[in-house]
Design an enzyme around this catalytic site. Structure first.
Site, short mmCIF file in Angstrom:
data_model
loop_
_atom_site.label_atom_id
_atom_site.label_comp_id
_atom_site.label_asym_id
_atom_site.label_seq_id
_atom_site.Cartn_x
_atom_site.Cartn_y
_atom_site.Cartn_z
N HIS A 3 0.82 -1.20 0.00
CA HIS A 3 0.00 0.00 0.00
C HIS A 3 0.86 1.26 0.00
O HIS A 3 0.51 2.26 -0.62
CB HIS A 3 -0.93 0.01 1.22
CG HIS A 3 -2.08 -0.94 1.09
ND1 HIS A 3 -3.39 -0.53 0.98
CD2 HIS A 3 -2.12 -2.29 1.05
CE1 HIS A 3 -4.19 -1.58 0.88
NE2 HIS A 3 -3.44 -2.66 0.92
N ASP A 100 -5.99 6.45 2.72
CA ASP A 100 -6.70 5.21 2.40
C ASP A 100 -7.58 4.76 3.55
O ASP A 100 -8.78 4.99 3.54
CB ASP A 100 -5.75 4.12 1.91
CG ASP A 100 -4.59 3.85 2.85
OD1 ASP A 100 -4.54 4.42 3.95
OD2 ASP A 100 -3.72 3.04 2.48
N VAL A 322 12.57 -9.65 -1.06
CA VAL A 322 13.31 -9.78 -2.32
C VAL A 322 12.85 -8.70 -3.30
O VAL A 322 11.77 -8.13 -3.17
CB VAL A 322 13.11 -11.17 -2.97
CG1 VAL A 322 13.66 -12.26 -2.08
CG2 VAL A 322 11.64 -11.42 -3.29
#
Length: 447
Positions: A3, A100, A322
């Site tokens: 987000h 949000d 990663v």
């Protein structure tokens, strides 16, 4: 992080047009994302304090730090950040506030006397937001935070924060709406109040895929403007960590299966091991990036018995963060197995890898259906009769379906995926998408 990252991208879009942006992030997110700030002279990343809430572990700052069952307490921490937010608001006096899940932002802005517009930026999918959401049972009759702090910004009456919303969410997807997300606030109340009280809704999507859902969302919330933005930087092979570059470089082009379920999803031990056994069955090299399963500190201690010895150097399982975009850009990667999270989906659409979906949450399951049945760019792993269990056989079958060059389904999804990839990577398309968004946004703010 899934987000926070789109908010950094949005800040870059605004800064490119000369707008000054202050981005509020906890320190952990700031450290990971500050290198993505392309306009440091215009975008200020301000570190915010995340109030401690029991039983969150000390130092919790993002959802990546905790299992799903503790999310409600981090939402409480977000709500307790409000006094600091109001202080920041008073100092900056912005023209636009983008948020949000902090559903109280429009109320705080209205109370401040600042003439600013409020924009809800949703990095999930229009398809689920456009559903007429109601909980599967009546909300509690006692007062809630939402009722006590009725939204003065949109004149929402106390005790009725979502009067325009009517039911139609499928029963199998309704249970999550009842879940608490903060003190006295359900997920349903938080999301619908945030949407209703904003001046407009922005969604990270493209109208070619979700246009009808964007229109439905607008109608659902009294014809509120719905702005779409899809900032998708072209993936690059450079800057991949040496460890992964060297390992991936050992394999033939398009032969490696990469799997990641994002920074939130934490599987139970049985499902974690079953999925790994599925990758072992595939007989192709694989890289799996999972959070350790529930109750385990590392992925290594949770591996199936004898798994490491059997797969040898052919497979790697890591619990570390990663570089997903860079890994997908590597020529050895030919298949991406993911949870249908918003960030992962758009990154996979830009990659050349075949897409296999294992959706975990309600919004992911709904959008996965669109990608599989309507857009036809992916296949979804079949689940057991209970609708939740993913067997090693079903995982293996789905991957082999798209990796087999003679598979009709594999040929179809690969062809459609390539059409969409070229469209999304076309500089004219992306520039037109961003310019349209900026024009709509400036019209909202400046009239």
């Amino acid at each position: 992080m899934g987000h926070a990252t789109p908010f950094v991208h949005l800040a870059n879009i605004l800064a490119e047009k000369g707008h000054s942006v202050t981005l509020l992030l906890p320190n952990k997110a700031k450290l990971l994302l500050q290198s993505s700030n392309l306009y440091p002279s215009l975008v200020t990343i301000q570190t915010i304090t995340v109030p401690h809430v029991d039983p969150l572990p000390p130092g919790t700052q993002t959802l990546s730090d905790i299992p799903l069952n503790l999310q409600t307490h981090l939402a409480t921490a977000l709500d307790r950040f409000r006094p600091e937010f109001e202080s920041i608001l008073d100092k900056i006096k912005p023209n636009l506030v983008v948020y949000d899940f902090a559903y109280w932002v429009p109320e705080a802005v209205a109370a401040s006397g600042i003439k600013a517009k409020c924009l809800t930026y949703c990095v999930t999918y229009a398809s689920i937001l456009s559903l007429d959401m109601v909980p599967s049972r009546d909300p509690p009759k006692d007062k809630t935070v939402v009722e006590e702090n009725a939204c003065v910004a949109c004149n929402t009456p106390p005790g009725n924060p979502t009067t325009t919303v009517t039911p139609s969410v499928p029963k199998k997807h309704r249970s999550f709406l009842d879940e608490p997300r903060g003190e006295g606030v359900t997920f349903y109340q938080r999301v619908t109040t945030a949407l209703k009280c904003s001046d407009a809704i922005a969604i990270k999507t493209c109208r070619e895929i979700e246009g009808k859902y964007c229109d439905k969302l607008s109608n659902l919330y009294n014809n509120k403007p719905v702005l779409t933005v899809l900032d998708l930087p072209e993936p690059k092979e450079e800057n991949l960590d040496t460890r992964w570059a060297e390992w991936l470089g050992r394999f033939a082009p398009d032969s490696v299966v990469f799997c990641a379920f994002g920074s939130q999803i934490m599987l139970n031990l049985a499902q974690f091991q079953e999925i790994l056994l599925g990758f072992e069955m595939i007989k192709l090299p694989f890289l799996v990036a999972f959070k350790p399963p529930i109750g385990y500190a590392t992925v290594e201690e949770a591996l199936p018995e004898g798994f490491a010895e059997r797969v040898g150097d052919r497979g790697v399982v890591t619990g570390e963060w990663v570089q997903q975009t860079q890994i997908l850009a590597h020529p050895s990667v030919g298949c991406f197995v993911n949870h249908c999270g918003s960030g992962s989906i758009w990154e996979s659409m830009l990659s050349k890898s075949q897409i296999v979906l294992v959706p975990q949450l309600a919004d992911q399951k709904l959008f996965s259906k669109i990608l599989v049945e309507e857009v036809k760019v992916a296949v979804q792993v079949e689940r057991g009769e209970d609708g939740s269990w993913v067997s090693k056989e079903s995982l293996c079958k789905a991957v082999e379906l798209v990796m087999n060059e003679e598979s009709e389904i594999g040929i179809l999804v690969k062809k459609n995926h390539e059409i969409w990839r070229k469209k999304l990577l076309d500089p004219g398309y992306m520039r037109g998408n961003i310019n349209s968004f900026i024009n709509d946004l400036e019209s909202l703010v400046f009239g």
